[in-house]
Write a protein that holds these residues in place. Sequence first.
Motif, PDB file in Angstrom:
ATOM      1  N   UNK A  95       0.851  -1.181   0.000  1.00 31.88           N
ATOM      2  CA  UNK A  95       0.000   0.000   0.000  1.00 31.88           C
ATOM      3  C   UNK A  95       0.888   1.231   0.000  1.00 31.88           C
ATOM      4  N   UNK A  96       0.558   2.219  -0.825  1.00 34.84           N
ATOM      5  CA  UNK A  96       1.379   3.417  -0.926  1.00 34.84           C
ATOM      6  C   UNK A  96       0.501   4.654  -0.831  1.00 34.84           C
ATOM      7  N   UNK A  97       0.983   5.636  -0.076  1.00 36.12           N
ATOM      8  CA  UNK A  97       0.284   6.901   0.093  1.00 36.12           C
ATOM      9  C   UNK A  97       1.298   8.039   0.081  1.00 36.12           C
ATOM     10  N   UNK A  98       0.793   9.251  -0.166  1.00 31.64           N
ATOM     11  CA  UNK A  98       1.646  10.418  -0.059  1.00 31.64           C
ATOM     12  C   UNK A  98       2.080  10.604   1.389  1.00 31.64           C
ATOM     13  N   UNK A  99       3.324  10.970   1.589  1.00 31.91           N
ATOM     14  CA  UNK A  99       3.884  11.126   2.929  1.00 31.91           C
ATOM     15  C   UNK A  99       3.069  12.094   3.770  1.00 31.91           C
ATOM     16  N   UNK A 100       2.744  13.257   3.214  1.00 30.67           N
ATOM     17  CA  UNK A 100       2.066  14.300   3.988  1.00 30.67           C
ATOM     18  C   UNK A 100       0.668  13.875   4.411  1.00 30.67           C
ATOM     19  N   UNK A 101       0.033  12.996   3.638  1.00 26.44           N
ATOM     20  CA  UNK A 101      -1.298  12.526   3.991  1.00 26.44           C
ATOM     21  C   UNK A 101      -1.240  11.423   5.040  1.00 26.44           C
ATOM     22  N   UNK A 102      -0.180  10.659   5.037  1.00 28.18           N
ATOM     23  CA  UNK A 102      -0.062   9.516   5.942  1.00 28.18           C
ATOM     24  C   UNK A 102       0.363   9.919   7.338  1.00 28.18           C
ATOM     25  N   UNK A 103       1.273  10.874   7.467  1.00 29.93           N
ATOM     26  CA  UNK A 103       1.909  11.140   8.752  1.00 29.93           C
ATOM     27  C   UNK A 103       1.223  12.214   9.576  1.00 29.93           C
ATOM     28  N   UNK A 104       0.210  12.895   9.031  1.00 34.60           N
ATOM     29  CA  UNK A 104      -0.390  14.000   9.766  1.00 34.60           C
ATOM     30  C   UNK A 104      -0.855  13.561  11.155  1.00 34.60           C
ATOM     31  N   UNK A 105      -0.344  14.231  12.167  1.00 32.71           N
ATOM     32  CA  UNK A 105      -0.754  13.948  13.529  1.00 32.71           C
ATOM     33  C   UNK A 105      -0.250  12.651  14.113  1.00 32.71           C
ATOM     34  N   UNK A 106       0.680  11.981  13.461  1.00 33.71           N
ATOM     35  CA  UNK A 106       1.125  10.662  13.904  1.00 33.71           C
ATOM     36  C   UNK A 106       2.519  10.743  14.520  1.00 33.71           C
TER      37      UNK A 106
END
Length: 217
Positions: A95-106
Motif C-alpha cells: 500500500x502506498x500513500x503520499x507522505x504528507x497525507x499519511x503522517x499528519x498527527x502521527x
Amino acid sequence: MKSVAALVLFWTVGVSADEDSQALAALLDSMVSYRADFEQVVTGQFGEVLQTATGTMHLERPGRLRWDVDEPYPQLVVADGELVWVYDPDLEQVTVQLFEETVEGSPMMVLTDTSMLETSFRVRMTSTMEESEQRFALTPRNPESTSLFREITLSFSTGGSLTGFEVVDDLDQKTAVVFRHGQVNPVLESGLFEFEVPAGVDVIGNLPDDVPTESAP
C-alpha cells in the motif's frame, strides 16, 4: 547540533508549555539519524494484549523512516519523504500513500519532522527531575483533523536518546513501543529508505505518474 548539556538544561527549566515544546524540539533536532531494535505491544481499553511485534527501526530526518517488523508477521514500512510504502509479503501486496497525507498527527510526523510540532500539538513534559527518563505528552491542537490519536507520549533517556513512545487512540487502545540498543546519529545507507516493488506484488493506492508500480523484468 545541540550539546548534551543544553538538552539537560532544557529538561530542568521546562516549566511552561512553550518551553516544553522547545525542549522536545531540541531533543528531536539533535537526533539527525537513529537506529534501534523495537518491541511493540498493543493493548485494549481493559489492558488486554491485542498484538505484539518486534523488529528494527531506522530513522533519518527529515522525512525518512524504515520500520521493519520481523515477528510475528513480516511487514515493512518505508518512508522516503514523499511516499510511504507498507509492504506485506504474506499478502503479496504493498500500500502506498503520499507522505504528507499519511503522517499528519502521527508519531512518524513528530519523529521525522519538527517543523509542525508546535502548530499541530500541545506539548507537556510529564517527567520530573527525580526520574531517569524525560517524557513528553502530545495532544492534537485540532482533534478533528487528527482523530486517530488522542495522545502521543515520547520518552528519552537523560542523555537525550529516544527510548520509546506510546499512542492512545479514540477507542482507548494503547500502542507502546520500547526501543533497545539505540544508536543516535549513525551513518545510514540511503538504500534503507528506498523501496522497489517486488515482481508479482499488487500495489494499492494512487501514485504520481512518474512512480513505477512494478519492478523491471
